[in-house]
Design an enzyme around this catalytic site. Structure first.
Site, PDB file in Angstrom:
ATOM      1  N   HIS A 103      30.678  52.300 -41.415  1.00 57.54           N
ATOM      2  CA  HIS A 103      31.924  52.677 -41.024  1.00 57.54           C
ATOM      3  C   HIS A 103      32.194  54.305 -41.788  1.00 57.54           C
ATOM      4  O   HIS A 103      32.035  53.955 -43.210  1.00 57.54           O
ATOM      5  CB  HIS A 103      33.144  51.910 -41.285  1.00 57.54           C
ATOM      6  CG  HIS A 103      32.817  50.488 -40.768  1.00 57.54           C
ATOM      7  ND1 HIS A 103      33.007  50.391 -39.538  1.00 57.54           N
ATOM      8  CD2 HIS A 103      32.704  49.145 -41.206  1.00 57.54           C
ATOM      9  CE1 HIS A 103      32.811  49.143 -39.095  1.00 57.54           C
ATOM     10  NE2 HIS A 103      32.415  48.467 -40.111  1.00 57.54           N
ATOM     11  N   GLU A 120      36.287  46.975 -45.803  1.00 63.32           N
ATOM     12  CA  GLU A 120      36.745  45.624 -45.105  1.00 63.32           C
ATOM     13  C   GLU A 120      36.130  44.454 -46.035  1.00 63.32           C
ATOM     14  O   GLU A 120      35.381  44.895 -47.193  1.00 63.32           O
ATOM     15  CB  GLU A 120      36.064  45.155 -43.695  1.00 63.32           C
ATOM     16  CG  GLU A 120      34.521  45.508 -43.661  1.00 63.32           C
ATOM     17  CD  GLU A 120      33.915  45.420 -42.250  1.00 63.32           C
ATOM     18  OE1 GLU A 120      34.642  45.157 -41.459  1.00 63.32           O
ATOM     19  OE2 GLU A 120      32.924  46.149 -42.094  1.00 63.32           O
ATOM     20  N   HIS A 178      25.529  47.529 -42.742  1.00 63.43           N
ATOM     21  CA  HIS A 178      25.794  46.148 -42.749  1.00 63.43           C
ATOM     22  C   HIS A 178      25.660  45.471 -41.303  1.00 63.43           C
ATOM     23  O   HIS A 178      25.971  46.344 -40.080  1.00 63.43           O
ATOM     24  CB  HIS A 178      27.244  45.768 -43.414  1.00 63.43           C
ATOM     25  CG  HIS A 178      28.245  46.422 -42.702  1.00 63.43           C
ATOM     26  ND1 HIS A 178      28.806  47.639 -42.712  1.00 63.43           N
ATOM     27  CD2 HIS A 178      29.016  45.928 -41.520  1.00 63.43           C
ATOM     28  CE1 HIS A 178      29.875  47.902 -42.006  1.00 63.43           C
ATOM     29  NE2 HIS A 178      29.952  46.706 -41.300  1.00 63.43           N
ATOM     30  N   ARG A 198      27.418  52.548 -34.690  1.00 62.83           N
ATOM     31  CA  ARG A 198      26.397  51.540 -34.482  1.00 62.83           C
ATOM     32  C   ARG A 198      25.162  52.228 -34.544  1.00 62.83           C
ATOM     33  O   ARG A 198      24.850  53.398 -33.979  1.00 62.83           O
ATOM     34  CB  ARG A 198      26.675  50.975 -33.312  1.00 62.83           C
ATOM     35  CG  ARG A 198      25.685  49.734 -32.817  1.00 62.83           C
ATOM     36  CD  ARG A 198      25.753  49.479 -31.249  1.00 62.83           C
ATOM     37  NE  ARG A 198      27.228  48.888 -31.214  1.00 62.83           N
ATOM     38  CZ  ARG A 198      28.167  49.299 -30.190  1.00 62.83           C
ATOM     39  NH1 ARG A 198      27.552  50.226 -29.308  1.00 62.83           N
ATOM     40  NH2 ARG A 198      29.276  48.822 -30.061  1.00 62.83           N
TER      41      ARG A 198
END
Length: 322
Positions: A103, A120, A178, A198
């Site tokens: 991200h 996150e 990740h 992605r």
């Protein structure tokens, strides 16, 4: 306004990699066997949470914020984020491996997408034996090495794998490559953002037979190529007290394991409080009312609350504030 502890209808998401555990374990009203996510608290456009309990049942979270921003969010939160709910809360069931992704940070996300970045954290709630996560690289790599691994279909050789069990907690800062591995069910706390790059999807095809879009070029300038062991969260598990897990600019998360009732004075918090129940069951009480939650459920306590009482003799809760 009488803002009692609020529960919201789950927003269930069909995902290529999803399964049935959100229904099997938590009792979510799933409608298919590829349900990957339950969005518990969201004001993402098109996916806005709606109150499920009490007199405010049927009211959207965004409407509550629009009409009572400081009461719901807290003055300090409004000063930073305006009338936007800055946190997105999810439960995730990975029957298959998720795509490998990362991200962007706030600056890049603002420039490219007019969005926040996406920092996150994950709390593992259930894991099959041998289940793992991908977090970061297993060595420092250069951008050129990374690009060659993509071209040669050898990205997996560069990645760091972490075996997981219930209670393990991970902090995923922006730029870190990740993926959630197959067999993992977790609670996710993140900035309000749905911006994901992605980079590899195991060459899977969707139900129409199409490969999913990759964001290979966009990821290059967003990625951290260095090996860092900064993701596993160590935290105290002392019962009947508030134990700090994560304290970052975007959210603060605490671990609370109850063997008896616990009362907190939050009169100076100036932030909403979220409780995610990760085991057992509890009743959350403020001066305006109460709500009961069980494993896999979430409750929002408004910023105008002066105190919170947690009633339980065995629940484990994640407490999230700004």
């Amino acid at each position: 306004m009488n803002l009692y502890p609020l529960k919201f209808n789950p927003i269930l998401k069909e995902r290529l990699w999803g399964g049935t555990k959100l229904g099997d374990i938590f009792g979510k009203p799933i409608e298919n066997d590829i349900t990957g996510e339950s969005w518990e608290l969201s004001t993402v456009k098109g996916d806005i949470s709606v109150v499920a309990n009490g007199d405010l049942s049927g009211t959207s979270l965004q409407d509550l914020i629009d009409t009572n921003a400081e009461e719901v969010l807290g003055a300090s939160v409004v000063s930073r984020f305006g009338k936007e709910f800055p946190i997105l809360i999810k439960f995730i069931d990975a029957k298959q491996d998720l795509s490998i992704q990362l991200h962007p940070n706030d600056e890049l996300a603002k420039k490219r997408h007019n969005s926040f970045g996406k920092t996150e954290m994950w709390y593992i709630m259930d894991a099959d034996e041998g289940a793992d996560l991908i977090i970061g690289f297993n060595k420092d790599v250069t951008k050129e090495e990374y690009q060659k691994s993509i071209e040669d279909d050898k990205l997996l050789d560069l990645l760091n794998y972490e075996k997981v069990k219930e209670g393990d907690t991970f902090f995923i800062n922006t730029g870190k490559i990740h993926a959630i591995g197959a067999g993992v069910v977790l609670a996710e706390i993140q900035q309000t953002s749905d911006v994901t790059y992605r980079v590899f999807d195991f060459n899977r095809k969707d139900k129409e037979g199409n490969l999913r879009e990759l964001h290979t070029e966009m990821a290059l300038d967003a990625m951290d190529y260095t090996k860092k062991d900064d993701f596993k969260v160590a935290y105290d598990t002392t019962t009947d007290t508030v134990n700090e897990m994560v304290d970052c600019p975007y959210f603060k998360t605490n671990y609370i394991k109850l063997t008896k009732d616990l009362t907190q004075d939050i009169s100076k918090r100036d932030s909403f409080t979220i409780f995610m129940c990760v085991s057992g069951a509890a009743t959350v009480v403020n001066e305006f009312g109460e709500a009961s939650i069980k494993k896999g459920e979430t409750v929002l306590v408004s910023a105008n609350s002066k105190s919170i009482e947690l009633k339980s003799n065995g629940a484990t809760l994640l407490e999230v504030t700004i």
